[in-house]
Enzyme design. Sequence first.
Site, PDB file in Angstrom:
ATOM      1  N   GLU A  15       0.818  -1.213   0.000  1.00  0.00           N
ATOM      2  CA  GLU A  15       0.000   0.000   0.000  1.00  0.00           C
ATOM      3  C   GLU A  15       0.858   1.272   0.000  1.00  0.00           C
ATOM      4  O   GLU A  15       0.405   2.343   0.385  1.00  0.00           O
ATOM      5  CB  GLU A  15      -0.947  -0.027   1.197  1.00  0.00           C
ATOM      6  CG  GLU A  15      -1.918  -1.191   1.143  1.00  0.00           C
ATOM      7  CD  GLU A  15      -2.857  -1.233   2.335  1.00  0.00           C
ATOM      8  OE1 GLU A  15      -3.734  -0.360   2.403  1.00  0.00           O
ATOM      9  OE2 GLU A  15      -2.695  -2.118   3.182  1.00  0.00           O
ATOM     10  N   SER A 183      -7.022  -1.710   2.163  1.00  0.00           N
ATOM     11  CA  SER A 183      -7.218  -1.057   0.866  1.00  0.00           C
ATOM     12  C   SER A 183      -7.631  -2.042  -0.226  1.00  0.00           C
ATOM     13  O   SER A 183      -7.404  -1.821  -1.400  1.00  0.00           O
ATOM     14  CB  SER A 183      -5.946  -0.313   0.427  1.00  0.00           C
ATOM     15  OG  SER A 183      -5.624   0.686   1.363  1.00  0.00           O
ATOM     16  N   SER A 317     -11.464   9.372  -0.447  1.00  0.00           N
ATOM     17  CA  SER A 317     -11.635   8.706   0.850  1.00  0.00           C
ATOM     18  C   SER A 317     -12.912   9.097   1.560  1.00  0.00           C
ATOM     19  O   SER A 317     -13.302  10.266   1.583  1.00  0.00           O
ATOM     20  CB  SER A 317     -10.438   9.001   1.758  1.00  0.00           C
ATOM     21  OG  SER A 317      -9.270   8.425   1.243  1.00  0.00           O
TER      22      SER A 317
END
Length: 356
Positions: A15, A183, A317
């Site tokens: 990530e 994620s 987000s």
Amino acid sequence: MKKRIGLLYGGKSAEHEVSLTTASAFSKALDFDKYEVYPIYITQEGEWRKGTPLAGPVSSIEELQIEGEAERKNDISSFLPNGQEPALDVIIPLLHGPNGEDGTVQGLLEVMNLPYVGNGVLASSAGMDKVVMKQLFEQAGLHQTPYVYFLRRDWKNSQDLWLDKVEQELTWPVFVKPANLGSSVGISKAESREELIAAVEEALKFDRKIVIEQGVVGREIEVGVLGNDEPECSVAGEIKPLKAFYDYQAKYKDGNTAMIIPAELPEAVYAELVDSAKKAFKILDCTGLVRADFFVTDAHEIIINEVNTLPGFTPYSMFPLLWQHTGLEYPDLIEKLIALAIERFEEKQLLQFKMD
């Protein structure tokens, strides 16, 4: 005098790119009149590189990839008072995944006795390991989907046994996940034994522990939690993926999702979501921030999926958007997180470390 802030990002993790995107977005929300912002870049090889203070928000993630030799590989001395400059006032870890979000860096900062934003060692490590998280949720009485988990060695030694177990205890479709990653990296949907085998092999590229969850037909609802000992919740938001499920590509690449904030929910359902989010926050001993993810069925049954102890701050987000719709703008959210970090740090300084 300006507070000295360290943005800690990058990391030895799948990530890595997500972390850079988060750090870029974070830099745009910091008040550079109040803060002296130091970039601290961890390369994918694990080298720590502390840069000179940022002049202002970065315009691209390339600016954050500090070039050249590391000051010293994995050296942390530049964070501490050294006679030439004082210690950083607060570290803001923006590291997603293992080697950053899992309690490792948090433990380092604890040993260094530095204030840092977000969750501590226990909450970070338990929140990263989906199996441990689920076991704690069971202790808290939270309703969750059935699951099976095993280690790489289990799979290699007894693949047929585990395939049979999944088919006996779960129903198709199932979701296969690395236990220690976020994620949506390495996650696959499987609707047959053949697809399950391929999905497990893909997940094993990222972790030695695999969790397989029964699929749920329901709306994907998320709630932001903010605070230390007295957490507060944001409005709820709904994720509507425009493809099979909310995968890495949809989250970070193409924005191929619709976010509905606030989610249209009966008041009683929202109240139950808040209660469950706070229970999850407290059973993991969280501090600072958490995003709690749920499924809500047509019958208004609430099923907790997971919590994210370091939710992203990318342009796509959910966490900052939830708080924006609750009345806390992005820069104010960061101010709140820094204040919570200092509050927690000051409380820890009251502890006694010597016997009378």
